[in-house]
Design an enzyme around this catalytic site. Structure first.
Site, mmCIF file in Angstrom:
data_model
loop_
_atom_site.group_PDB
_atom_site.id
_atom_site.type_symbol
_atom_site.label_atom_id
_atom_site.label_comp_id
_atom_site.label_asym_id
_atom_site.label_seq_id
_atom_site.Cartn_x
_atom_site.Cartn_y
_atom_site.Cartn_z
ATOM 1 N N ASP A 29 -3.320 2.894 1.515
ATOM 2 C CA ASP A 29 -2.968 2.204 2.759
ATOM 3 C C ASP A 29 -2.923 0.707 2.466
ATOM 4 O OD1 ASP A 29 -3.407 2.959 6.099
ATOM 5 O OD2 ASP A 29 -3.287 0.869 5.436
ATOM 6 N N ILE A 30 -1.862 0.061 2.921
ATOM 7 C CA ILE A 30 -1.633 -1.353 2.630
ATOM 8 C C ILE A 30 -2.601 -2.265 3.393
ATOM 9 C CG2 ILE A 30 0.079 -1.844 4.441
ATOM 10 C CD1 ILE A 30 0.520 -2.811 0.807
ATOM 11 N N GLU A 88 1.047 4.214 14.804
ATOM 12 C CA GLU A 88 1.899 3.157 14.228
ATOM 13 C C GLU A 88 3.121 3.730 13.514
ATOM 14 O OE1 GLU A 88 -0.323 0.293 11.800
ATOM 15 O OE2 GLU A 88 1.492 -0.052 10.622
ATOM 16 N N HIS A 93 0.616 11.978 8.936
ATOM 17 C CA HIS A 93 -0.180 11.537 7.787
ATOM 18 C C HIS A 93 -1.663 11.665 8.091
ATOM 19 C CE1 HIS A 93 0.621 7.984 10.318
ATOM 20 N NE2 HIS A 93 -0.580 7.558 9.964
ATOM 21 N N HIS A 95 -5.385 9.973 7.067
ATOM 22 C CA HIS A 95 -6.096 8.849 6.452
ATOM 23 C C HIS A 95 -7.326 9.396 5.739
ATOM 24 C CE1 HIS A 95 -4.272 5.433 8.869
ATOM 25 N NE2 HIS A 95 -4.007 6.436 9.691
HETATM 26 P P1 AMP Z 1 -1.236 5.136 12.160
HETATM 27 O O1 AMP Z 1 0.208 5.516 12.328
HETATM 28 O O2 AMP Z 1 -1.811 4.540 13.441
HETATM 29 O O3 AMP Z 1 -2.072 6.255 11.619
HETATM 30 O O4 AMP Z 1 -1.307 3.944 11.110
HETATM 31 C C1 AMP Z 1 -0.414 3.851 10.034
HETATM 32 C C2 AMP Z 1 -1.110 3.358 8.801
HETATM 33 O O5 AMP Z 1 -0.103 3.174 7.812
HETATM 34 C C3 AMP Z 1 -1.853 2.023 8.958
HETATM 35 O O6 AMP Z 1 -3.188 2.183 8.484
HETATM 36 C C4 AMP Z 1 -1.046 1.055 8.101
HETATM 37 O O7 AMP Z 1 -1.853 0.097 7.446
HETATM 38 C C5 AMP Z 1 -0.376 1.993 7.103
HETATM 39 N N1 AMP Z 1 0.888 1.497 6.587
HETATM 40 C C6 AMP Z 1 1.958 1.060 7.284
HETATM 41 N N2 AMP Z 1 2.966 0.710 6.458
HETATM 42 C C7 AMP Z 1 2.514 0.927 5.204
HETATM 43 C C8 AMP Z 1 3.083 0.742 3.897
HETATM 44 N N3 AMP Z 1 4.326 0.262 3.726
HETATM 45 N N4 AMP Z 1 2.330 1.065 2.818
HETATM 46 C C9 AMP Z 1 1.074 1.556 2.984
HETATM 47 N N5 AMP Z 1 0.486 1.752 4.183
HETATM 48 C C10 AMP Z 1 1.193 1.434 5.281
#
Ligand code: AMP
Length: 132
Positions: A29-30, A88, A93, A95
């Site tokens: 995760d970025i 988001e 996905h 975590h």
């Molecule tokens: P959520 O959809 O609420 O579970 O959150 C999406 C997750 O994806 C967040 O923790 C972001 O930090 C992560 N994220 C978004 N874009 C990227 C990316 N390009 N590379 C890695 N992680 C990402």
């Protein structure tokens, strides 16, 4: 339309990749809650985790288990926690977050700061631990 995660799978957007197989992809995760915070995704683009077909859903968790074991080998932690949010990015996905305190599970606290080199080295270490 391709999600940002589908673009990552296709290599159109860079990522700190840990592993992939025919159907799944794991990467750091970025914006990590804690060092080693990893996302595991199905290559099939489906918005909500619980809308995945049964086979993909089951296999995603089997793959996630392997990734979690590798994270635990590399990151000193009490345990690896699993969270599903998806507010988001509309691409299912999971975590995986190394946990030492309850606050590590919180997405509201200040995030861990890693340099690009640290991200690269960490992904490589976890990737290697998946093979051992
Ligand atoms: P959520 O959809 O609420 O579970 O959150 C999406 C997750 O994806 C967040 O923790 C972001 O930090 C992560 N994220 C978004 N874009 C990227 C990316 N390009 N590379 C890695 N992680 C990402």
């Amino acid at each position: 339309m391709d999600s940002i995660f589908t673009k990552i799978i296709k290599g159109e957007i860079p990522s700190y990749k840990i592993s992939e197989n025919e159907n799944f992809f794991a990467f750091l995760d970025i914006n990590p809650n804690a060092k080693g915070h990893t996302l595991v995704i199905p290559k099939k683009q489906v918005d909500k985790l619980f809308d995945l077909d049964e086979q993909t859903y089951t296999e995603l968790f089997a793959y996630t288990k392997k990734v979690a074991a590798a994270i635990e080998k590399v990151i000193p932690c009490n345990r690896v926690g699993l969270t599903v949010i998806g507010l988001e990015v509309p691409h299912a996905h999971v975590h995986l977050i190394p946990l030492n305190t309850m606050s590590d599970a919180s997405f509201s606290k200040p995030k861990a700061q890693l340099s690009q080199i640290e991200f690269i080295e960490l992904a490589a270490k976890i990737s290697k631990a998946m093979d051992s």
